[in-house]
Scaffold this motif. Structure first.
Motif, PDB file in Angstrom:
ATOM      1  N   GLY A 507       4.886   9.541  63.799  1.00 22.32           N
ATOM      2  CA  GLY A 507       5.910   9.877  62.742  1.00 22.32           C
ATOM      3  C   GLY A 507       6.948  10.928  62.839  1.00 22.32           C
ATOM      4  N   SER A 508       7.276  11.173  64.038  1.00 22.15           N
ATOM      5  CA  SER A 508       8.131  12.456  64.251  1.00 22.15           C
ATOM      6  C   SER A 508       9.231  12.028  65.189  1.00 22.15           C
ATOM      7  N   PHE A 509      10.382  12.961  65.088  1.00 21.94           N
ATOM      8  CA  PHE A 509      11.713  12.681  65.495  1.00 21.94           C
ATOM      9  C   PHE A 509      12.013  13.786  66.291  1.00 21.94           C
ATOM     10  N   PHE A 510      12.348  13.656  67.679  1.00 15.47           N
ATOM     11  CA  PHE A 510      12.918  14.814  68.464  1.00 15.47           C
ATOM     12  C   PHE A 510      14.151  14.504  68.931  1.00 15.47           C
ATOM     13  N   SER A 511      15.373  15.213  68.838  1.00 10.16           N
ATOM     14  CA  SER A 511      16.936  14.979  69.568  1.00 10.16           C
ATOM     15  C   SER A 511      17.408  16.152  70.060  1.00 10.16           C
ATOM     16  N   ALA A 512      18.078  16.021  70.915  1.00 12.18           N
ATOM     17  CA  ALA A 512      18.859  16.913  71.492  1.00 12.18           C
ATOM     18  C   ALA A 512      20.499  16.739  71.694  1.00 12.18           C
ATOM     19  N   GLY A 513      21.322  17.410  71.161  1.00  5.57           N
ATOM     20  CA  GLY A 513      22.769  17.024  71.419  1.00  5.57           C
ATOM     21  C   GLY A 513      23.280  15.726  70.745  1.00  5.57           C
ATOM     22  N   ILE A 514      22.631  15.077  69.477  1.00  4.96           N
ATOM     23  CA  ILE A 514      23.344  14.017  68.848  1.00  4.96           C
ATOM     24  C   ILE A 514      23.637  14.597  67.458  1.00  4.96           C
ATOM     25  N   ASN A 515      24.643  13.992  66.811  1.00  2.00           N
ATOM     26  CA  ASN A 515      24.734  14.462  65.272  1.00  2.00           C
ATOM     27  C   ASN A 515      23.578  14.570  64.498  1.00  2.00           C
ATOM     28  N   ASP A 526      27.752   8.550  70.487  1.00  2.00           N
ATOM     29  CA  ASP A 526      26.859   9.119  69.674  1.00  2.00           C
ATOM     30  C   ASP A 526      26.314  10.537  69.966  1.00  2.00           C
ATOM     31  N   PHE A 527      26.360  10.821  71.347  1.00  2.00           N
ATOM     32  CA  PHE A 527      26.049  12.301  71.762  1.00  2.00           C
ATOM     33  C   PHE A 527      27.304  13.250  71.611  1.00  2.00           C
ATOM     34  N   VAL A 528      26.782  14.561  71.163  1.00  2.00           N
ATOM     35  CA  VAL A 528      27.876  15.474  70.954  1.00  2.00           C
ATOM     36  C   VAL A 528      27.877  16.287  71.951  1.00  2.00           C
ATOM     37  N   SER A 529      26.813  16.302  72.875  1.00  5.17           N
ATOM     38  CA  SER A 529      26.735  17.409  74.011  1.00  5.17           C
ATOM     39  C   SER A 529      25.900  16.617  75.008  1.00  5.17           C
ATOM     40  N   ASN A 530      26.125  17.379  76.126  1.00  7.93           N
ATOM     41  CA  ASN A 530      25.182  16.503  77.330  1.00  7.93           C
ATOM     42  C   ASN A 530      23.964  17.458  77.367  1.00  7.93           C
ATOM     43  N   ALA A 531      23.156  17.357  76.278  1.00 12.37           N
ATOM     44  CA  ALA A 531      21.963  18.278  76.194  1.00 12.37           C
ATOM     45  C   ALA A 531      20.709  17.428  76.693  1.00 12.37           C
ATOM     46  N   THR A 532      19.699  18.251  76.787  1.00 10.50           N
ATOM     47  CA  THR A 532      18.679  17.530  77.633  1.00 10.50           C
ATOM     48  C   THR A 532      17.208  17.880  76.960  1.00 10.50           C
ATOM     49  N   ILE A 533      16.540  17.011  76.818  1.00  8.91           N
ATOM     50  CA  ILE A 533      15.147  17.114  76.749  1.00  8.91           C
ATOM     51  C   ILE A 533      14.138  16.958  77.984  1.00  8.91           C
ATOM     52  N   GLY A 534      13.733  18.184  78.310  1.00  8.79           N
ATOM     53  CA  GLY A 534      13.226  18.130  79.667  1.00  8.79           C
ATOM     54  C   GLY A 534      11.992  17.573  79.860  1.00  8.79           C
ATOM     55  N   ALA A 535      10.866  17.580  78.888  1.00  2.61           N
ATOM     56  CA  ALA A 535       9.700  16.727  79.160  1.00  2.61           C
ATOM     57  C   ALA A 535       9.073  16.452  77.930  1.00  2.61           C
ATOM     58  N   VAL A 536       8.477  15.342  77.800  1.00  3.68           N
ATOM     59  CA  VAL A 536       7.405  15.246  76.568  1.00  3.68           C
ATOM     60  C   VAL A 536       6.212  14.870  77.130  1.00  3.68           C
ATOM     61  N   ASN A 537       5.108  15.553  76.711  1.00  2.00           N
ATOM     62  CA  ASN A 537       3.766  15.094  77.337  1.00  2.00           C
ATOM     63  C   ASN A 537       2.934  14.834  76.146  1.00  2.00           C
ATOM     64  N   CYS A 538       2.236  14.016  76.012  1.00  2.00           N
ATOM     65  CA  CYS A 538       1.116  13.621  74.752  1.00  2.00           C
ATOM     66  C   CYS A 538       0.360  12.520  75.355  1.00  2.00           C
ATOM     67  N   ARG A 539      -0.992  12.338  74.485  1.00  2.00           N
ATOM     68  CA  ARG A 539      -1.724  11.304  75.009  1.00  2.00           C
ATOM     69  C   ARG A 539      -1.581   9.993  74.099  1.00  2.00           C
ATOM     70  N   SER A 540      -1.091  10.305  73.069  1.00  2.00           N
ATOM     71  CA  SER A 540      -0.539   9.175  72.006  1.00  2.00           C
ATOM     72  C   SER A 540       0.705   9.499  71.438  1.00  2.00           C
ATOM     73  N   PHE A 541       1.408   8.350  71.413  1.00  2.00           N
ATOM     74  CA  PHE A 541       2.907   8.420  70.670  1.00  2.00           C
ATOM     75  C   PHE A 541       3.212   7.202  70.023  1.00  2.00           C
ATOM     76  N   ASN A 542       3.177   7.494  68.775  1.00  2.00           N
ATOM     77  CA  ASN A 542       3.438   6.276  67.760  1.00  2.00           C
ATOM     78  C   ASN A 542       4.531   6.678  66.638  1.00  2.00           C
ATOM     79  N   ASN A 543       5.156   5.589  66.210  1.00  2.00           N
ATOM     80  CA  ASN A 543       6.286   5.667  65.361  1.00  2.00           C
ATOM     81  C   ASN A 543       7.110   6.872  65.498  1.00  2.00           C
ATOM     82  N   SER A 544       7.523   7.123  66.583  1.00  2.00           N
ATOM     83  CA  SER A 544       8.151   8.394  66.677  1.00  2.00           C
ATOM     84  C   SER A 544       9.449   8.108  67.723  1.00  2.00           C
ATOM     85  N   GLY A 545      10.285   9.073  67.580  1.00  2.00           N
ATOM     86  CA  GLY A 545      11.476   9.079  68.422  1.00  2.00           C
ATOM     87  C   GLY A 545      11.875  10.180  69.449  1.00  2.00           C
TER      88      GLY A 545
END
Length: 618
Positions: A507-515, A526-545
């Motif tokens: 149920g979580s949301f992570f963004s870089a470089g958008i409005n 929709d991107f306002v900058s050429n930003a980066t999310i370098g890595a996301v590491n998890c064992r379970s990922f649900n209802n999230s962006g």
């Protein structure tokens, strides 16, 4: 001990008055001196009392209108050693000669009084208050009503007229003839100060350094003031005596209303409490000048502590509906409150080197507030609910160690260092004009806005929302986010998020470089900058962006592909370096996704057909 007679007989407003006891042949005479009205005369009289020159003196005159003493000592009928004559302080209608008042004897010269005094046996105002009669006779006190009987007893002693002046009206008892001896005379055996009645008590420079009193619950309190002058107001007239080098205050249900400290030059106030409930209420404290410190470990501040200048340290037991205001900014102040702060504000013009407390809460519906340029070290061992405004520049919080941030609105004009909090509440709102180095918590909730945060660490993030607004330059707004679980939380960044790591993300949301208002991506605009999310590491990922123009290595573990409650469930970017996940029990392993048209085929080729989990390249 009554002192009502003067109030019944005279219309005087007395601020301070000294109580002197004369132990006479017929009992005690207690004298209430008018210190504020006749200070010269009172000081003159007290000089004789304190130097014991009235001890073993005789009442040498009873004129029927007055009894008079202070001139001669026995044995030998020798003159009392006299100081220089004093200025007459007669004031018409004020220093009036009515029954029970004590006045100074003198010659026809108005300014000739030395040691001799008289007590009026009746109303002598028509004669003694006449300025034509030696300038008027100054009365400087009154016999208390419960000892006036001693005066009457002395006046009843027979008078022998066979001697020459000044003994031609001397009262003698059991006298037949010859030179009177000790048994015939009426003595002032001893005269001494019992204490002073006053609405306030002076201590520090020019007075006793220490004041002692017992409050209504039986707590013995000692207040010591060094390198400053001060007064203590108990809100009532109190009686002050001197014992063992300190001023001892007695009265009914004593409590401190106000402490005023002036002329402080590295002044120090020390408050100790013993017995009773183990604590004393301080009321209002006002200090002017430079204070080294106020130390009151066993005291509760329930008024306002105002420092008109600088102070190095303040130590209190607790603060209950009290405030601290420091106007000086020349010293780094350390404030240590060992117990609770409740319903209270702390305001400092400069930087606090340290502020520590057992807890800081509200109970009356209004919010407590910390206002300062900066606080280097903030330590709250229990619940912290106060608002905070720091208006300086640079690193405004070096270290914050807080057990439980249960609420409060923080406005920090610039940056912060390390913030540790055992638990933070969803009602905590913090805005930093600069960056935060580290934010560590066991259970992290609330709303935080900052330029950037280097590291976010938590055991659990639940309802935590981060807005990171540094100007885009390709540098990290967040270096690392680490948590065992991230639930219903948001991280929005204008620039690089290097790593997000958790066992579970839900149920979580992570963004870089958008409005900041966007929760999904339709196309590259929709991107306002050429930003980066370098890595996301998890064992379970649900209802999230997870959304950024450039996504690095995404290792999402198991995703349940269930119907989401968020607007966007999945990952989206212009380029995705790699993506691994288990979707509908199928392992998905994709690399270098940068062609929107190719993505559906690459997914289908691995036998995966997600229904709700989206992989979008724009």
């Amino acid at each position: 001990m009554s002192y009502s007679l003067i109030e019944q007989l005279e219309s005087r407003t007395l601020m301070h008055f000294t109580l002197v006891r004369m132990e006479t042949t017929f009992g005690n005479i207690d004298l209430r001196l008018t210190d504020d009205i006749t200070p010269i005369t009172v000081n003159n009289f007290l000089n004789y009392v304190n130097s014991k020159r009235y001890n073993k003196t005789i009442w040498h005159r009873n004129s029927g209108a007055v009894i008079q003493g202070g001139g001669y000592a026995y044995p030998g009928f020798i003159d009392v050693r006299k100081d220089a004559p004093i200025v007459n302080e007669f004031q018409s209608g004020i220093t009036t000669n009515i029954r029970g008042t004590i006045g100074m004897a003198k010659t026809s010269d108005p300014n000739s009084a030395t040691s001799e005094f008289f007590i009026n046996l009746s109303d002598n105002s028509s004669s003694f208050d006449n300025p034509a009669n030696s300038g008027g006779f100054t009365t400087f006190g009154t016999v208390t009503s419960d000892t006036l009987a001693t005066v009457d007893a002395i006046s009843a002693v027979p008078v022998n007229y066979s001697f020459n002046s000044p003994f031609n009206q001397i009262p003698l008892q059991n006298y037949t003839s010859g030179i009177p001896i000790g048994n015939n005379l009426v003595f002032v055996n001893k005269a001494y100060v019992l204490g002073q009645y006053a609405p306030d008590v002076q201590f520090g420079i020019g007075a006793r350094r220490t004041v002692s009193f017992i409050d209504a619950d039986g707590t013995l309190t000692n207040l010591t003031l060094n390198n400053a002058s001060g007064t203590i107001d108990f809100g009532q007239e109190v009686f002050v005596t001197t014992k063992n080098g300190k001023s001892v205050v007695t009265g009914s249900n004593l409590s401190i209303q106000d402490i005023t400290i002036t002329n402080a030059a590295n002044g120090n106030l020390l408050v100790n409490a013993i017995g009773g409930n183990g604590s004393v209420d301080l009321g209002n404290v006002t200090a002017t000048g430079t204070m080294g410190g106020i130390t009151a470990l066993k005291a509760t501040l329930d008024g306002t502590l105002t420092v008109n200048g600088d102070i190095a340290r303040i130590t209190l037991g607790s603060i209950n509906s009290g405030d601290i205001v420091i106007s000086g900014a020349g010293l780094l102040t350390r404030i240590n409150v060992f117990g609770a702060i409740s319903d209270s504000d702390i305001t400092a013009a400069g930087t606090l080197a340290q502020l520590s407390a057992g807890s800081w809460t509200d109970s009356n519906g209004s919010s407590s507030q910390l206002t300062a340029a900066a606080v280097q070290n903030l330590i709250v061992r229990g619940e912290m609910a106060a608002d905070m405004t720091l208006s300086g520049s640079g690193v405004l919080i070096r270290n914050a160690n807080l057990a439980n941030i249960s609420g409060g609105n923080w406005f920090v004009n610039d940056s912060a260092g390390l913030i540790r909090a055992g638990v933070t509440s969803s009602s905590w709102n913090a805005t930093f004009g600069g960056s935060v180095v580290n934010l560590n918590s066991t259970l992290l909730s609330g709303n935080v806005t900052a330029r950037s945060i280097r590291t976010i660490r938590a055991v659990s993030m639940v309802g935590a929302n981060f807005n990171l607004n540094k100007a885009f330059d390709g540098a990290a707004a967040v270096m690392n986010v680490t948590a065992a679980s991230i639930t219903n939380s948001t991280i929005r960044s204008t620039d690089l998020i290097k790593t997000i790591a958790a066992n579970s993300i839900d149920g979580s949301f992570f963004s870089a470089g958008i409005n900041f208002g966007d929760n999904s991506i339709d196309d590259v605009t929709d991107f306002v900058s050429n930003a980066t999310i370098g890595a996301v590491n998890c064992r379970s990922f649900n209802n999230s962006g997870v959304i950024a123009q450039t996504l690095g290595r995404l290792a999402l573990g198991v995703t349940n592909d269930a119907v989401p409650t968020l607007e966007f469930y999945g990952v989206a970017g212009d380029t995705i370096a790699s993506l691994t996940a288990t979707v509908i029990d199928k392992k998905l392993n994709l690399k270098l996704l940068n062609d929107p048209a190719a993505v559906p085929g690459l997914i289908a080729a691995q036998g995966v057909t997600p229904s709700n989990f989206q992989i979008r390249v724009v």
